[in-house]
Design an enzyme around this catalytic site. Structure first.
Site, PDB file in Angstrom:
ATOM      1  N   SER A 131     -31.832  -7.766  41.875  1.00 33.27           N
ATOM      2  CA  SER A 131     -30.378  -7.904  41.926  1.00 33.27           C
ATOM      3  C   SER A 131     -29.867  -7.005  43.032  1.00 33.27           C
ATOM      4  CB  SER A 131     -29.778  -7.479  40.581  1.00 33.27           C
ATOM      5  OG  SER A 131     -28.384  -7.260  40.682  1.00 33.27           O
ATOM      6  N   TYR A 144     -27.739  -0.925  33.915  1.00 35.72           N
ATOM      7  CA  TYR A 144     -28.323  -2.119  34.524  1.00 35.72           C
ATOM      8  C   TYR A 144     -28.936  -1.774  35.877  1.00 35.72           C
ATOM      9  CZ  TYR A 144     -28.636  -6.830  36.514  1.00 35.72           C
ATOM     10  OH  TYR A 144     -29.082  -7.992  37.099  1.00 35.72           O
TER      11      TYR A 144
END
Length: 229
Positions: A131, A144
Site C-alpha cells: 500500500s 495499518y
C-alpha cells in the site's frame, strides 16, 4: 499453465486478479478464512482449489494447513488479503493492533514460510500487495501503516534470503484503489465514497501480472502505482 496460491480473492484487487488468472488458463489455490468462505470462492471460481486458515490467527496457520493438501510446486504466492482499522495511537486498542498486524504482516510471513519449499521447487515468485501506507503514514493510520511498513521489510529481507534459490520477491504499492476496503476507510473517515475517484483494481492487477510474467532474466522488486493526472 502456472499454479498460483492467492489470498484475498473474495473481493477487490484479489478478486480481479483471480478472475484474470483464471481467464488466461492458470490454476489457483485460494486461501479462505472459513469453510463458508471457501464454498463461496469455489462457486465464484469453479476449478480452483481452496484451503482454509485464518490470517488473523497466525499461530494456528501451520496446524490448520498441515491437515490439508498443499501443492509440492508453486509458481507464485500472491498476498492480497488485508484489513484496516483507523484510529489515533492514544485510542486504538491492542486488539485492533493485533488484528491488523496479524492479517497484514505476521500471517503472510507464516504462510510464506510454509509455502517456501514449493516455491523453491518451481523457482517461483512471491508478490506482496502492499500500500502507499507502506511507504509513508498519516494521522490515524499508524497501526495499518506499521503493518505495511513491516510487510515491506519482510519482502526486502526475503528477497535477499531467497535469491540463492531463484525465488523472486516483489512488492507493489498501490495508491487508493476502488475496493470495499476503500469504502470502509471512507466510512471511518466520515467522508462520501465515489469509486470513480480512485484507481481501478484492474490497473493494479495489470501491474501484478507484469511482475509475474517478466522473463526470468530480470525482476521488478518494487512497483509504485498512483492515480492518473
Amino acid at each position: 499453465m502456472a499454479l498460483h496460491f492467492l489470498t484475498g480473492a473474495g473481493s477487490g484487487i484479489g478478486e480481479a486478479l483471480a478472475t484474470r488468472l483464471v481467464d488466461r488458463g492458470d490454476t489457483l489455490v485460494l486461501l479462505a478464512r472459513s469453510e463458508d468462505r471457501a464454498h463461496v470462492l469455489r462457486e465464484r471460481f469453479p476449478g480452483a482449489a481452496t484451503v482454509v486458515a485464518d490470517l488473523a490467527e497466525p499461530q494456528r496457520i501451520a496446524e490448520e494447513l498441515a491437515r490439508q493438501h498443499l501443492p509440492e510446486r508453486l509458481d507464485s504466492l500472491i498476498h492480497v488479503a488485508g484489513v484496516v482499522d483507523l484510529g489515533r495511537v492514544d485510542s486504538l486498542s491492542v486488539s485492533s493492533w493485533s488484528w491488523q498486524l496479524g492479517v497484514n504482516l505476521i500471517g503472510p510471513a507464516e504462510l510464506t514460510r510454509i509455502l517456501l519449499p514449493a516455491l523453491r521447487a518451481a523457482t517461483g515468485q512471491v508478490v506482496f500487495v502492499n500500500s502507499g501506507a507502506g511507504l509513508r503514514t498519516s494521522p490515524e493510520w499508524s497501526a495499518y501503516a506499521a503493518s505495511k511498513h513491516g510487510l515491506k521489510a519482510l519482502a526486502d529481507g526475503l528477497r535477499a534470503e531467497e535469491a540463492a534459490h531463484g525465488v523472486r520477491v516483489s512488492s507493489i504499492f498501490p495508491g487508493r484503489t476502488a475496493t470495499p476496503m476503500q469504502q470502509r476507510v471512507h466510512e471511518q473517515e466520515g467522508r462520501p465514497y465515489d469509486a470513480t475517484e480512485f484507481i481501478d483494481p484492474e490497473s493494479v492487477v495489470t501491474g501484478i501480472l507484469t511482475m509475474l510474467d517478466l522473463p526470468r532474466d530480470a525482476q521488478i522488486p518494487e512497483l509504485v502505482i498512483r492515480p492518473g493526472a
